[in-house]
Write a protein that holds these residues in place. Structure first.
Motif, PDB file in Angstrom:
ATOM      1  N   ASP A  39       0.860  -1.215   0.196  1.00  0.00           N
ATOM      2  CA  ASP A  39       0.030   0.091  -0.043  1.00  0.00           C
ATOM      3  C   ASP A  39       0.865   1.317  -0.009  1.00  0.00           C
ATOM      4  O   ASP A  39       0.391   2.378   0.152  1.00  0.00           O
ATOM      5  CB  ASP A  39      -1.055   0.139   1.266  1.00  0.00           C
ATOM      6  CG  ASP A  39      -1.832  -1.402   1.486  1.00  0.00           C
ATOM      7  OD1 ASP A  39      -2.216  -1.723   0.242  1.00  0.00           O
ATOM      8  OD2 ASP A  39      -1.770  -1.822   2.595  1.00  0.00           O
ATOM      9  N   GLY A  40       2.146   1.287   0.082  1.00  0.00           N
ATOM     10  CA  GLY A  40       3.218   2.194   0.129  1.00  0.00           C
ATOM     11  C   GLY A  40       2.804   3.228  -1.236  1.00  0.00           C
ATOM     12  O   GLY A  40       2.439   2.741  -2.075  1.00  0.00           O
ATOM     13  N   LEU A  41       3.658   4.318  -0.898  1.00  0.00           N
ATOM     14  CA  LEU A  41       3.443   5.570  -2.054  1.00  0.00           C
ATOM     15  C   LEU A  41       3.915   4.929  -3.489  1.00  0.00           C
ATOM     16  O   LEU A  41       3.381   5.547  -4.362  1.00  0.00           O
ATOM     17  CB  LEU A  41       4.590   6.544  -1.547  1.00  0.00           C
ATOM     18  CG  LEU A  41       3.896   7.880  -1.908  1.00  0.00           C
ATOM     19  CD1 LEU A  41       2.655   8.396  -1.237  1.00  0.00           C
ATOM     20  CD2 LEU A  41       5.074   9.006  -1.188  1.00  0.00           C
ATOM     21  N   TRP A  42       5.242   4.055  -3.408  1.00  0.00           N
ATOM     22  CA  TRP A  42       5.697   3.695  -4.624  1.00  0.00           C
ATOM     23  C   TRP A  42       4.637   2.915  -5.368  1.00  0.00           C
ATOM     24  O   TRP A  42       5.060   2.600  -6.660  1.00  0.00           O
ATOM     25  CB  TRP A  42       7.015   3.294  -4.490  1.00  0.00           C
ATOM     26  CG  TRP A  42       7.976   4.047  -3.901  1.00  0.00           C
ATOM     27  CD1 TRP A  42       9.156   3.776  -3.169  1.00  0.00           C
ATOM     28  CD2 TRP A  42       8.059   5.769  -4.035  1.00  0.00           C
ATOM     29  NE1 TRP A  42       9.730   5.044  -2.896  1.00  0.00           N
ATOM     30  CE2 TRP A  42       9.193   6.192  -3.333  1.00  0.00           C
ATOM     31  CE3 TRP A  42       7.185   6.587  -4.622  1.00  0.00           C
ATOM     32  CZ2 TRP A  42       9.546   7.258  -3.197  1.00  0.00           C
ATOM     33  CZ3 TRP A  42       7.462   7.944  -4.161  1.00  0.00           C
ATOM     34  CH2 TRP A  42       8.601   8.428  -3.499  1.00  0.00           C
ATOM     35  N   SER A  43       3.793   2.323  -4.753  1.00  0.00           N
ATOM     36  CA  SER A  43       2.717   1.380  -5.648  1.00  0.00           C
ATOM     37  C   SER A  43       1.874   2.245  -6.410  1.00  0.00           C
ATOM     38  O   SER A  43       1.309   1.653  -7.224  1.00  0.00           O
ATOM     39  CB  SER A  43       1.906   0.464  -4.644  1.00  0.00           C
ATOM     40  OG  SER A  43       1.234   1.147  -3.796  1.00  0.00           O
ATOM     41  N   ARG A  44       1.718   3.437  -6.042  1.00  0.00           N
ATOM     42  CA  ARG A  44       0.894   4.392  -6.742  1.00  0.00           C
ATOM     43  C   ARG A  44       1.629   5.389  -7.634  1.00  0.00           C
ATOM     44  O   ARG A  44       1.027   5.877  -8.558  1.00  0.00           O
ATOM     45  CB  ARG A  44      -0.293   5.006  -5.807  1.00  0.00           C
ATOM     46  CG  ARG A  44      -1.524   4.229  -5.351  1.00  0.00           C
ATOM     47  CD  ARG A  44      -2.276   4.535  -4.254  1.00  0.00           C
ATOM     48  NE  ARG A  44      -1.298   4.488  -3.071  1.00  0.00           N
ATOM     49  CZ  ARG A  44      -1.008   5.490  -2.234  1.00  0.00           C
ATOM     50  NH1 ARG A  44      -1.456   6.708  -2.483  1.00  0.00           N
ATOM     51  NH2 ARG A  44      -0.450   5.425  -1.349  1.00  0.00           N
ATOM     52  N   PHE A  45       2.620   5.682  -7.012  1.00  0.00           N
ATOM     53  CA  PHE A  45       3.623   6.799  -7.663  1.00  0.00           C
ATOM     54  C   PHE A  45       4.837   6.259  -8.177  1.00  0.00           C
ATOM     55  O   PHE A  45       5.579   5.933  -7.246  1.00  0.00           O
ATOM     56  CB  PHE A  45       3.781   8.221  -7.014  1.00  0.00           C
ATOM     57  CG  PHE A  45       2.429   8.641  -6.530  1.00  0.00           C
ATOM     58  CD1 PHE A  45       1.703   9.713  -7.398  1.00  0.00           C
ATOM     59  CD2 PHE A  45       1.829   8.468  -5.431  1.00  0.00           C
ATOM     60  CE1 PHE A  45       0.766  10.282  -7.216  1.00  0.00           C
ATOM     61  CE2 PHE A  45       0.530   9.162  -5.061  1.00  0.00           C
ATOM     62  CZ  PHE A  45      -0.038   9.954  -5.928  1.00  0.00           C
TER      63      PHE A  45
END
Ligand code: NAD
Length: 242
Positions: A39-45
């Motif tokens: 769910d970390g930031l780098w999974s979306r960005f």
């Protein structure tokens, strides 16, 4: 007391200078996911698209799409592990902390000697005219934060992937590492260089490693591994020491 905690206590009691290196894992229990988790930031960005100086210069508004989420971490609260580490410094056991985190939770817990290796969200800079702004002034703005002098979008003083570590952080780290005979490595996968080279620098001068991690990366050998959650292990270690 577990065998590994008593080994760590033995090493810490003999130490003339103990320092710590911390990473994202010390703050997961404060509600800040590590960036690489599911769910970390780098999974979306994609960090190469959103966390480089090149990307910011090309399209600051796009990068602020990620920064708007990131900035929410300033509301996080320190956990029992941060407080135990601060207490270790107050009692003279710990000389200082080098943190890769940008959340300032060590300082919120009362730690005084903290090197923010990757910068922090406490200040923002205009890349055009170099004006600097404190976090408070950014939080007051409803819109994306702009420079009052030249209206450019501001960049937080965190180190993006294509940026150099600030020279002040490098020299403070060298001062802390100098003469350190114990390094507590907590909540870091030790994958991001140059921070990841700090354990080998301490070992090269004959120092010992105490690792606190839910999924230890050092394992056996020269490191004493305290496997478990930072918020539980650190207070246990402090209690056993005092
Ligand atoms: P990482 O995500 O690569 O590794 C985190 C490590 O912490 C893992 O080894 C994991 O097993 C461990 N861990 C997770 N929860 C734990 C817990 N409760 N107790 C003990 N260990 C736990 O993190 P990194 O090595 O710090 O590298 C990530 C980079 O991203 C850093 O350079 C940092 O600047 C940045 N970052 C900062 C924050 C923050 O400021 N809180 C958060 C995420 C990422």
């Amino acid at each position: 007391m577990s065998d590994s905690i008593s080994s760590a206590v033995g090493v810490l009691k003999k130490s003339k200078k103990t320092i710590a290196l911390t990473g994202a894992g010390v703050s997961t229990e404060s509600g800040i996911p590590d960036f690489r988790s599911r769910d970390g930031l780098w999974s979306r960005f994609d960090p190469m698209e959103y966390a480089t100086l090149g990307a910011f210069k090309k399209d600051p508004a796009k990068v602020w799409g990620m920064l708007t989420e990131l900035i929410a971490i300033v509301d996080a609260k320190a956990n029992a592990g941060h407080f135990a580490m601060a207490e270790m410094e107050k009692t003279g056991i710990l000389a200082g902390i080098i943190t890769q985190n940008i959340d300032s939770l060590h300082q919120k817990a009362g730690s005084m000697n903290v090197v923010e290796f990757h910068g922090s969200l406490n200040s923002f800079t205009c890349l055009h005219c170099e004006s600097s702004y404190p976090l408070d002034s950014i939080l007051k703005q409803d819109m994306l934060p702009t420079c009052s002098q030249c209206q450019a979008l501001l960049k937080p003083d965190i180190v993006f992937f294509d940026e150099q570590i600030p020279s002040s952080a490098i020299s403070q780290t060298q001062d802390l590492v100098h003469g350190a005979d114990v390094l507590i490595v907590a909540g870091t996968s030790c994958q991001v260089v140059p921070a990841a080279t700090i354990p080998s620098s301490v070992r090269a001068q004959g120092g010992k490693i105490i690792e606190i991690n839910t999924e230890p990366v050092f394992g056996g050998g020269p490191a004493i591994v305290l496997e478990g959650k930072f918020s539980e292990i650190m207070p246990q270690l402090l209690e056993a020491l005092l």
